[in-house]
Motif scaffolding. Structure first.
Motif, short mmCIF file in Angstrom:
data_model
loop_
_atom_site.label_atom_id
_atom_site.label_comp_id
_atom_site.label_asym_id
_atom_site.label_seq_id
_atom_site.Cartn_x
_atom_site.Cartn_y
_atom_site.Cartn_z
N THR A 1 0.83 -1.19 0.00
CA THR A 1 0.00 0.00 0.00
C THR A 1 0.87 1.25 0.00
O THR A 1 1.81 1.36 0.80
CB THR A 1 -0.91 0.02 1.25
N ILE A 2 0.55 2.17 -0.91
CA ILE A 2 1.21 3.48 -0.92
C ILE A 2 0.23 4.45 -0.27
O ILE A 2 -0.85 4.70 -0.80
CB ILE A 2 1.57 3.92 -2.35
N LEU A 3 0.61 4.95 0.90
CA LEU A 3 -0.25 5.83 1.67
C LEU A 3 0.53 7.11 1.98
O LEU A 3 1.47 7.08 2.77
CB LEU A 3 -0.70 5.14 2.95
N ASN A 4 0.16 8.19 1.31
CA ASN A 4 0.88 9.46 1.40
C ASN A 4 2.34 9.25 0.99
O ASN A 4 2.61 8.97 -0.15
CB ASN A 4 0.73 10.08 2.79
N ASP A 5 3.28 9.35 1.93
CA ASP A 5 4.69 9.17 1.59
C ASP A 5 5.28 7.91 2.21
O ASP A 5 6.48 7.79 2.39
CB ASP A 5 5.50 10.40 2.02
#
Length: 147
Positions: free
Chosen positions: A62-66
């Motif tokens: 998962t890519i969550l914000n940075d």
């Protein structure tokens, strides 16, 4: 954005054979004599079996914000995308990393911080790498060029 792990045919064959052998070995004592030890062995075997199934079906990236969050069963990695230095493709069953959180022999190795690396196998590698490079354009790819 969530990316799921790719499952190669090779992995499916190897894990199926391993689980069947594990189950067969743990069931063997029940054919000789049923005792408390047999139930303990069966309990341990079913726990290992469940752990493998859990890791197999609960693996995603998962890519969550940075932050890149890598989950595989109970194992969770959080990597700051700014700390990612290099991403390189890898094909083969021998993975030269400490952590292998992917279920395909075709995946990517992410190098972050100074000496840390992790192997993962997102289904859509190009889209995954593009999403990371959108946040950190300084990430080098396998050919050491920025995309």
């Amino acid at each position: 954005m969530i990316f799921y792990s790719e499952f190669s045919t090779l992995y499916k064959i190897v894990i199926s054979i391993a689980l069947l052998l594990l189950l067969a070995v743990s069931a063997a004592p029940f054919f000789e004599e049923t005792s408390m030890a047999s139930f303990i062995v069966l309990g341990i075997t079913l726990s290992v079996f469940g752990f493998i199934i859990w890791c197999t079906f609960a693996t995603n990236y998962t890519i969550l914000n940075d932050i890149l969050i890598i989950k595989s069963g109970p194992i969770v990695f959080r990597i700051k995308i700014d700390a990612i230095q290099k991403i390189e493709n890898h094909n083969g069953i021998l993975i030269p990393t400490m952590w292998k959180l992917g279920f395909s022999h075709r995946g990517i190795i992410i190098t972050y911080n100074t000496f840390d690396d992790v192997y993962i196998s997102p289904k859509n590698k190009a889209q995954f790498i593009a999403a990371l490079q959108k946040i950190n354009p300084n990430i080098l790819t396998a050919n050491n060029e920025k995309k």
